[in-house]
Design a protein around this motif. Structure first.
Motif, mmCIF file in Angstrom:
data_model
loop_
_atom_site.group_PDB
_atom_site.id
_atom_site.type_symbol
_atom_site.label_atom_id
_atom_site.label_comp_id
_atom_site.label_asym_id
_atom_site.label_seq_id
_atom_site.Cartn_x
_atom_site.Cartn_y
_atom_site.Cartn_z
ATOM 1 N N VAL A 13 19.107 67.661 45.273
ATOM 2 C CA VAL A 13 20.504 68.071 45.476
ATOM 3 C C VAL A 13 21.427 66.861 45.375
ATOM 4 C CG1 VAL A 13 22.145 68.955 47.186
ATOM 5 C CG2 VAL A 13 19.968 70.113 46.838
ATOM 6 N N LEU A 14 21.056 65.762 46.003
ATOM 7 C CA LEU A 14 21.895 64.559 45.976
ATOM 8 C C LEU A 14 22.037 63.996 44.564
ATOM 9 C CD1 LEU A 14 20.681 62.685 49.186
ATOM 10 C CD2 LEU A 14 22.823 63.934 48.865
ATOM 11 N N GLU A 15 20.998 64.114 43.758
ATOM 12 C CA GLU A 15 21.061 63.594 42.388
ATOM 13 C C GLU A 15 22.080 64.328 41.535
ATOM 14 O OE1 GLU A 15 16.984 64.011 41.220
ATOM 15 O OE2 GLU A 15 16.460 62.008 41.960
ATOM 16 N N ARG A 16 22.319 65.594 41.831
ATOM 17 C CA ARG A 16 23.247 66.343 40.993
ATOM 18 C C ARG A 16 24.586 66.644 41.657
ATOM 19 N NH1 ARG A 16 19.459 70.828 42.230
ATOM 20 N NH2 ARG A 16 20.656 72.279 43.475
ATOM 21 N N THR A 17 24.876 66.018 42.762
ATOM 22 C CA THR A 17 26.154 66.223 43.431
ATOM 23 C C THR A 17 27.279 65.696 42.559
ATOM 24 O OG1 THR A 17 25.116 66.041 45.585
ATOM 25 C CG2 THR A 17 27.481 65.698 45.507
ATOM 26 N N GLU A 18 28.290 66.532 42.342
ATOM 27 C CA GLU A 18 29.412 66.184 41.471
ATOM 28 C C GLU A 18 30.286 65.087 42.093
ATOM 29 O OE1 GLU A 18 29.124 69.728 38.841
ATOM 30 O OE2 GLU A 18 28.678 67.648 38.802
ATOM 31 N N ASN A 19 30.801 65.359 43.249
ATOM 32 C CA ASN A 19 31.719 64.432 43.887
ATOM 33 C C ASN A 19 30.918 63.576 44.858
ATOM 34 O OD1 ASN A 19 33.928 63.153 44.807
ATOM 35 N ND2 ASN A 19 35.059 64.975 45.368
ATOM 36 N N ARG A 20 30.347 62.514 44.364
ATOM 37 C CA ARG A 20 29.281 61.806 45.053
ATOM 38 C C ARG A 20 29.617 61.262 46.436
ATOM 39 N NH1 ARG A 20 24.738 60.848 42.121
ATOM 40 N NH2 ARG A 20 24.379 58.862 43.097
ATOM 41 N N ASN A 21 30.710 60.582 46.618
ATOM 42 C CA ASN A 21 30.963 59.987 47.933
ATOM 43 C C ASN A 21 31.604 60.958 48.914
ATOM 44 O OD1 ASN A 21 29.762 57.534 47.448
ATOM 45 N ND2 ASN A 21 31.595 56.688 46.541
ATOM 46 N N ALA A 34 10.630 70.400 65.091
ATOM 47 C CA ALA A 34 9.898 69.334 65.780
ATOM 48 C C ALA A 34 9.694 68.072 64.945
ATOM 49 C CB ALA A 34 8.550 69.856 66.247
ATOM 50 N N CYS A 35 9.325 68.198 63.684
ATOM 51 C CA CYS A 35 9.123 67.015 62.826
ATOM 52 C C CYS A 35 10.480 66.577 62.308
ATOM 53 C CB CYS A 35 8.194 67.349 61.665
ATOM 54 S SG CYS A 35 6.521 67.699 62.194
ATOM 55 N N ARG A 36 10.882 65.381 62.677
ATOM 56 C CA ARG A 36 12.236 64.939 62.356
ATOM 57 C C ARG A 36 12.238 63.586 61.658
ATOM 58 N NH1 ARG A 36 15.957 66.612 67.558
ATOM 59 N NH2 ARG A 36 15.339 68.806 67.572
ATOM 60 N N SER A 37 13.220 63.433 60.810
ATOM 61 C CA SER A 37 13.489 62.153 60.171
ATOM 62 C C SER A 37 14.992 62.040 59.984
ATOM 63 C CB SER A 37 12.779 62.061 58.822
ATOM 64 O OG SER A 37 13.017 60.796 58.255
ATOM 65 N N ALA A 38 15.499 60.838 60.035
ATOM 66 C CA ALA A 38 16.926 60.609 59.824
ATOM 67 C C ALA A 38 17.104 59.244 59.177
ATOM 68 C CB ALA A 38 17.683 60.661 61.151
ATOM 69 N N ILE A 39 18.117 59.150 58.334
ATOM 70 C CA ILE A 39 18.453 57.873 57.719
ATOM 71 C C ILE A 39 19.934 57.599 57.915
ATOM 72 C CG2 ILE A 39 16.591 57.966 56.022
ATOM 73 C CD1 ILE A 39 18.700 58.753 53.909
ATOM 74 N N VAL A 40 20.294 56.334 57.877
ATOM 75 C CA VAL A 40 21.685 55.912 57.939
ATOM 76 C C VAL A 40 21.953 55.146 56.651
ATOM 77 C CG1 VAL A 40 23.388 54.535 59.186
ATOM 78 C CG2 VAL A 40 21.645 55.824 60.454
ATOM 79 N N VAL A 41 22.913 55.659 55.855
ATOM 80 C CA VAL A 41 23.151 55.108 54.526
ATOM 81 C C VAL A 41 24.650 54.980 54.250
ATOM 82 C CG1 VAL A 41 20.991 55.958 53.552
ATOM 83 C CG2 VAL A 41 23.004 57.420 53.507
ATOM 84 N N GLU A 42 24.964 54.180 53.207
ATOM 85 C CA GLU A 42 26.357 53.975 52.820
ATOM 86 C C GLU A 42 26.853 55.007 51.821
ATOM 87 O OE1 GLU A 42 27.694 49.877 52.080
ATOM 88 O OE2 GLU A 42 25.605 49.336 52.496
ATOM 89 N N ASP A 43 25.985 55.413 50.884
ATOM 90 C CA ASP A 43 26.407 56.343 49.839
ATOM 91 C C ASP A 43 25.197 57.114 49.322
ATOM 92 O OD1 ASP A 43 25.056 54.570 48.121
ATOM 93 O OD2 ASP A 43 26.896 53.504 47.617
ATOM 94 N N ILE A 44 25.432 57.957 48.337
ATOM 95 C CA ILE A 44 24.356 58.805 47.824
ATOM 96 C C ILE A 44 23.253 57.993 47.160
ATOM 97 C CG2 ILE A 44 23.830 60.557 46.075
ATOM 98 C CD1 ILE A 44 26.340 62.027 46.944
ATOM 99 N N ASP A 45 23.610 56.961 46.399
ATOM 100 C CA ASP A 45 22.583 56.133 45.764
ATOM 101 C C ASP A 45 21.691 55.478 46.813
ATOM 102 O OD1 ASP A 45 23.423 56.735 43.181
ATOM 103 O OD2 ASP A 45 24.919 55.122 43.193
#
Length: 176
Positions: free
Chosen positions: A57-65, A83-94
């Motif tokens: 989904v992120l690869e094809r997002t039109e309005n990226r930021n 129960a199974c969780r993961s999270a990331i902290v990022v600056e942008d889609i790339d």
């Protein structure tokens, strides 16, 4: 503008009027220096699959930021958390794509958080309050990207431990 009519053999009739969508000016969402993307599933295999789906989904997002704010909010507040969780902290889609790929390859990074929440988990009251305080303080920390990033790291870690976070407060008065 158009109309559609349908007349059934049994006397069931329907009539529908449709009109094309008119885009209204929506309030501008303030760009954040960082975004927290939480993902959860019932099993580790399903979590990995959800992350792969999210990457597609992120690869094809039109309005990226600008789109990342809406995606982040939807993942935080618009989904049931398992129960199974993961999270990331990022600056942008790339950055998100790079970090999720690293996660799927088993790499350890400082902006990747994961955990499995016990079924009977209720959490400590003081830590719940700490999480709420972090969310409320987050708006004032956006001017200092490093402090905002650290706040999101703490929230991501608490989320992966099983704490419920009041995500909507991260966005102030206008949510994506």
């Amino acid at each position: 503008l158009g109309a559609v009519s349908a007349f059934g053999m049994s006397g069931t009739n329907a009539h529908m009027v449709v009109q094309s969508y008119t885009h209204k000016n929506t309030p501008t969402i303030e760009r954040s220096p960082y975004y927290l993307l939480p993902v959860s599933a019932k099993k580790p295999e399903a979590l990995k699959e959800k992350i792969e789906d999210l990457c597609r989904v992120l690869e094809r997002t039109e309005n990226r930021n600008e789109g990342l704010a809406a995606i982040s909010y939807t993942l935080q507040d618009g989904r049931h958390h398992f129960a199974c969780r993961s999270a990331i902290v990022v600056e942008d889609i790339d950055d998100a794509l790079f970090v999720w790929q690293a996660f799927n390859e088993g790499e350890k990074r400082p902006n990747i958080f994961q955990g499995k929440v016990a079924r009977e988990f209720s959490g400590q009251t003081a830590i719940k309050q700490y999480a709420n305080d972090l969310v409320l303080q987050s708006q004032s920390k956006k001017e200092d990207p490093k402090k905002y990033q650290e706040t999101l790291h703490a929230l991501a870690d608490l989320y992966c431990q099983g704490y419920d976070i009041f995500w909507e407060k991260l966005y102030g008065t206008v949510v994506p």
